[in-house]
Design an enzyme around this catalytic site. Sequence first.
Site, short mmCIF file in Angstrom:
data_model
loop_
_atom_site.label_atom_id
_atom_site.label_comp_id
_atom_site.label_asym_id
_atom_site.label_seq_id
_atom_site.Cartn_x
_atom_site.Cartn_y
_atom_site.Cartn_z
N SER A 1 0.85 -1.20 0.00
CA SER A 1 0.00 0.00 0.00
C SER A 1 0.88 1.24 0.00
O SER A 1 2.11 1.14 0.13
CB SER A 1 -0.87 0.01 1.25
N ASP B 1 -1.27 -1.79 -3.96
CA ASP B 1 -2.62 -1.76 -3.38
C ASP B 1 -3.07 -0.30 -3.29
O ASP B 1 -2.33 0.55 -2.77
CB ASP B 1 -2.55 -2.40 -1.99
N HIS B 2 -4.24 0.01 -3.80
CA HIS B 2 -4.81 1.36 -3.72
C HIS B 2 -3.91 2.48 -4.25
O HIS B 2 -3.61 3.42 -3.51
CB HIS B 2 -5.24 1.69 -2.27
N ASN C 1 -8.15 -9.88 -0.79
CA ASN C 1 -7.15 -9.09 -0.06
C ASN C 1 -7.24 -9.34 1.44
O ASN C 1 -8.32 -9.23 2.02
CB ASN C 1 -7.37 -7.60 -0.31
ZN LIG Z 1 -8.48 -2.25 -0.16
#
Ligand SMILES: [Zn+2]
Length: 312
Positions: free
Chosen positions: A50, A83-84, A257
């Site tokens: 992330s 992620d994101h 996830n």
């Molecule tokens: Zn997420």
Amino acid sequence: MALVSTKEMFEKAYNGGYAVGAFNVNNMEIVQGITDAAAELKSPVILQASAGARKYANSIYLVKLVEAAVALHPEIPIALHLDHGADFDVCKDCIDSGFTSVMIDGSSKPFDENVELSKRVADYAHEHGVVVEAELGTLAGVEDDVNVAAESAQYTDPDQVVEFVERTGVDSLAIAIGTSHGAYKFKPGTNPHIRLDILEEISKKLPGFPIVLHGSSSVPQEYVKIINANGGALQDAIGIPEDQLREAAKRAVCKINIDSDLRLGMTAGIREHFMAHPEHFDPRQYIGDGRKYVKDIVHGKIINVLGSENKA
Ligand SMILES: [Zn+2]
């Protein structure tokens, strides 16, 4: 085997009725715990970073740690995923630095802006052999820089998915069907459930297309108990029941996830160690115990949730 993209992983998962686990990584011991479990069970695995992880560890460390795992476990396919991703630049940065998959998260934007942003990332990624996940609909909960109040969360509208996928060219789609980010998803006594009916409706409109579930930790109570029995003070909370995730994995969901559950495992191992050995001060001893629980949790997810054992 070198680091792979998720393209072939998802094709096999879709046709085989299982999902691939996408586990968040922040340091060496987490990478080791996850990949040791996956290798033991001959399971493909996605390691994802992330924005918070990249800020904490530095993206170069994360890429090199994952490359080390790939070198040590050539028998299983491993993908490295962002992620994101919040904007084009962070996705481009990851594509340029060795990630094999990125997520562009335009889910908080109006539909047309989400389309435009996701398409721009998909075009750049595909030129570089990298695959893209986008998101339609919004999940509640807290995850690093992403914070959405329950009342602003929205299920994905099945009537929008075909247009979105066609216009953007993305390779997989994260949808909102009742999961939620973070360890404090739902209060005890509530009845969290995944809307499998919406999933069915979406997959009918997008046959063969891989669907992604975020916020899919189950908040295992045995680890919450260990933490609280050893000086912790976690609130009571429950996650998504594992049997419901298993049902989603049998359908079009190809990537699930999991982050919070690994955090709980790491914390449980370290707290338990310190309570049992207050005289210890060697990080290898207590982080090693945390790593053991991370591995145990991933082992359980592969068997009970994903069904990805012996699929490498
Ligand atoms: Zn997420």
